[in-house]
Motif scaffolding. Structure first.
Motif, PDB file in Angstrom:
ATOM      1  N   MET A   1       0.937  -0.553   0.136  1.00  0.00           N
ATOM      2  CA  MET A   1      -0.084  -0.042  -0.606  1.00  0.00           C
ATOM      3  C   MET A   1       1.091   0.879  -0.084  1.00  0.00           C
ATOM      4  O   MET A   1       0.390   1.735  -0.797  1.00  0.00           O
ATOM      5  CB  MET A   1      -1.002   0.045   1.415  1.00  0.00           C
ATOM      6  CG  MET A   1      -2.337  -0.673   1.204  1.00  0.00           C
ATOM      7  SD  MET A   1      -3.026  -0.812   0.053  1.00  0.00           S
ATOM      8  CE  MET A   1      -4.010   0.898   0.387  1.00  0.00           C
TER       9      MET A   1
ATOM     10  N   VAL B   1       1.196   2.829  -3.458  1.00  0.00           N
ATOM     11  CA  VAL B   1      -0.429   3.689  -4.412  1.00  0.00           C
ATOM     12  C   VAL B   1       0.089   5.183  -4.590  1.00  0.00           C
ATOM     13  O   VAL B   1      -0.687   5.458  -3.465  1.00  0.00           O
ATOM     14  CB  VAL B   1      -1.106   2.342  -3.588  1.00  0.00           C
ATOM     15  CG1 VAL B   1      -2.435   3.294  -4.281  1.00  0.00           C
ATOM     16  CG2 VAL B   1      -1.219   0.929  -3.537  1.00  0.00           C
TER      17      VAL B   1
ATOM     18  N   ARG C   1      -6.721   3.490  -4.214  1.00  0.00           N
ATOM     19  CA  ARG C   1      -5.492   3.324  -2.411  1.00  0.00           C
ATOM     20  C   ARG C   1      -7.196   2.247  -1.511  1.00  0.00           C
ATOM     21  O   ARG C   1      -7.195   1.485  -0.967  1.00  0.00           O
ATOM     22  CB  ARG C   1      -5.506   4.738  -2.157  1.00  0.00           C
ATOM     23  CG  ARG C   1      -5.122   4.035  -0.603  1.00  0.00           C
ATOM     24  CD  ARG C   1      -4.628   5.267   0.372  1.00  0.00           C
ATOM     25  NE  ARG C   1      -3.389   5.860  -0.427  1.00  0.00           N
ATOM     26  CZ  ARG C   1      -2.156   4.879  -0.150  1.00  0.00           C
ATOM     27  NH1 ARG C   1      -2.247   3.880   0.955  1.00  0.00           N
ATOM     28  NH2 ARG C   1      -0.787   5.269  -0.233  1.00  0.00           N
TER      29      ARG C   1
ATOM     30  N   LEU D   1      -8.102  -0.971  -2.904  1.00  0.00           N
ATOM     31  CA  LEU D   1      -7.863  -1.309  -2.273  1.00  0.00           C
ATOM     32  C   LEU D   1      -8.099  -2.006  -0.599  1.00  0.00           C
ATOM     33  O   LEU D   1      -7.608  -3.076  -0.522  1.00  0.00           O
ATOM     34  CB  LEU D   1      -5.566  -1.740  -2.454  1.00  0.00           C
ATOM     35  CG  LEU D   1      -5.439  -1.129  -4.071  1.00  0.00           C
ATOM     36  CD1 LEU D   1      -4.621  -0.646  -4.329  1.00  0.00           C
ATOM     37  CD2 LEU D   1      -6.035  -3.137  -4.249  1.00  0.00           C
TER      38      LEU D   1
ATOM     39  N   ARG E   1       8.612  -0.346  -6.156  1.00  0.00           N
ATOM     40  CA  ARG E   1       7.484  -0.492  -6.439  1.00  0.00           C
ATOM     41  C   ARG E   1       7.615  -1.391  -7.839  1.00  0.00           C
ATOM     42  O   ARG E   1       8.594  -1.335  -8.832  1.00  0.00           O
ATOM     43  CB  ARG E   1       7.047   1.123  -7.495  1.00  0.00           C
ATOM     44  CG  ARG E   1       5.816   1.158  -7.853  1.00  0.00           C
ATOM     45  CD  ARG E   1       5.404   2.082  -8.274  1.00  0.00           C
ATOM     46  NE  ARG E   1       4.095   2.284  -9.188  1.00  0.00           N
ATOM     47  CZ  ARG E   1       2.669   3.144  -8.303  1.00  0.00           C
ATOM     48  NH1 ARG E   1       3.693   3.987  -7.421  1.00  0.00           N
ATOM     49  NH2 ARG E   1       1.968   3.046  -9.067  1.00  0.00           N
TER      50      ARG E   1
ATOM     51  N   ASP F   1      -0.198   2.150 -10.393  1.00  0.00           N
ATOM     52  CA  ASP F   1      -1.457   1.382  -9.805  1.00  0.00           C
ATOM     53  C   ASP F   1      -3.059   0.948 -10.214  1.00  0.00           C
ATOM     54  O   ASP F   1      -3.351   0.366 -10.226  1.00  0.00           O
ATOM     55  CB  ASP F   1      -1.621   2.692  -9.103  1.00  0.00           C
ATOM     56  CG  ASP F   1      -1.035   3.795  -8.159  1.00  0.00           C
ATOM     57  OD1 ASP F   1      -0.369   2.851  -7.707  1.00  0.00           O
ATOM     58  OD2 ASP F   1      -1.602   4.552  -7.765  1.00  0.00           O
TER      59      ASP F   1
ATOM     60  N   TYR G   1      -3.226  -3.125 -10.038  1.00  0.00           N
ATOM     61  CA  TYR G   1      -4.173  -3.199  -9.049  1.00  0.00           C
ATOM     62  C   TYR G   1      -5.092  -4.074  -9.182  1.00  0.00           C
ATOM     63  O   TYR G   1      -6.172  -4.952  -8.575  1.00  0.00           O
ATOM     64  CB  TYR G   1      -3.691  -2.608  -7.522  1.00  0.00           C
ATOM     65  CG  TYR G   1      -2.307  -2.366  -7.578  1.00  0.00           C
ATOM     66  CD1 TYR G   1      -1.145  -3.416  -6.913  1.00  0.00           C
ATOM     67  CD2 TYR G   1      -1.148  -1.023  -6.858  1.00  0.00           C
ATOM     68  CE1 TYR G   1       0.385  -3.184  -6.483  1.00  0.00           C
ATOM     69  CE2 TYR G   1      -0.353  -0.793  -6.636  1.00  0.00           C
ATOM     70  CZ  TYR G   1       0.414  -2.109  -6.413  1.00  0.00           C
ATOM     71  OH  TYR G   1       1.796  -1.614  -6.112  1.00  0.00           O
TER      72      TYR G   1
ATOM     73  N   TYR H   1      -5.267  -6.409 -11.227  1.00  0.00           N
ATOM     74  CA  TYR H   1      -5.616  -8.056 -10.407  1.00  0.00           C
ATOM     75  C   TYR H   1      -6.586  -8.251  -9.675  1.00  0.00           C
ATOM     76  O   TYR H   1      -7.600  -9.252  -9.602  1.00  0.00           O
ATOM     77  CB  TYR H   1      -3.992  -8.212  -9.348  1.00  0.00           C
ATOM     78  CG  TYR H   1      -4.451  -8.828  -8.784  1.00  0.00           C
ATOM     79  CD1 TYR H   1      -3.368 -10.450  -9.110  1.00  0.00           C
ATOM     80  CD2 TYR H   1      -4.630  -9.049  -7.573  1.00  0.00           C
ATOM     81  CE1 TYR H   1      -3.617 -11.605  -8.314  1.00  0.00           C
ATOM     82  CE2 TYR H   1      -4.377  -9.931  -6.818  1.00  0.00           C
ATOM     83  CZ  TYR H   1      -4.094 -11.270  -6.946  1.00  0.00           C
ATOM     84  OH  TYR H   1      -3.824 -12.076  -6.385  1.00  0.00           O
ATOM     85  N   LEU H   2      -7.766  -7.157  -9.436  1.00  0.00           N
ATOM     86  CA  LEU H   2      -8.296  -7.528  -8.487  1.00  0.00           C
ATOM     87  C   LEU H   2      -9.534  -8.689  -9.098  1.00  0.00           C
ATOM     88  O   LEU H   2      -9.932  -8.878  -8.818  1.00  0.00           O
ATOM     89  CB  LEU H   2      -9.050  -6.370  -7.273  1.00  0.00           C
ATOM     90  CG  LEU H   2      -8.102  -5.570  -5.883  1.00  0.00           C
ATOM     91  CD1 LEU H   2      -8.391  -4.649  -5.610  1.00  0.00           C
ATOM     92  CD2 LEU H   2      -7.912  -7.028  -5.144  1.00  0.00           C
TER      93      LEU H   2
END
Length: 94
Positions: free
Chosen positions: A1, A4, A10, A13, A54, A58, A61, A64-65
């Motif tokens: 985190m 991000v 954020r 996430l 990193r 961003d 993410y 991926y989710l």
């Protein structure tokens, strides 16, 4: 985190992490209730190096989710179809 930058990403996430932690606690309670040993699994303290640079943007993410969510839906559907206990059926339909 810590890497991000986008505040909206954020917050998504953080919500995903909150859901994951709740799921882990619920699954842990199933193991304890059945008197099975609780698996160690992945640990933020032991398995994450927060000093690394990193690795992803961003937007990755979110990508991926989205995709892990699709996989989760598939597995929950199969698990629900094969669950014999009411508490597990309720867990898979929450």
């Amino acid at each position: 985190m810590s890497h991000v930058e986008d505040t909206e990403i954020r917050s998504v996430l953080e919500f995903a992490i909150q859901l994951s932690r709740a799921h882990v606690q619920k699954l842990k309670s199933f193991f304890i209730e059945e008197q099975y040993p609780v698996p160690d699994g992945f640990s933020e303290k032991l398995d994450v190096n927060k000093e690394t640079p990193r690795l992803f943007l961003d937007n990755f993410y979110l990508f991926y989710l989205q995709n892990i969510g699709k996989v989760g839906l598939e597995f929950y559907t199969m698990a629900l179809a094969n669950a014999a206990r009411l508490d597990l059926c309720e867990y898979f339909t929450e």
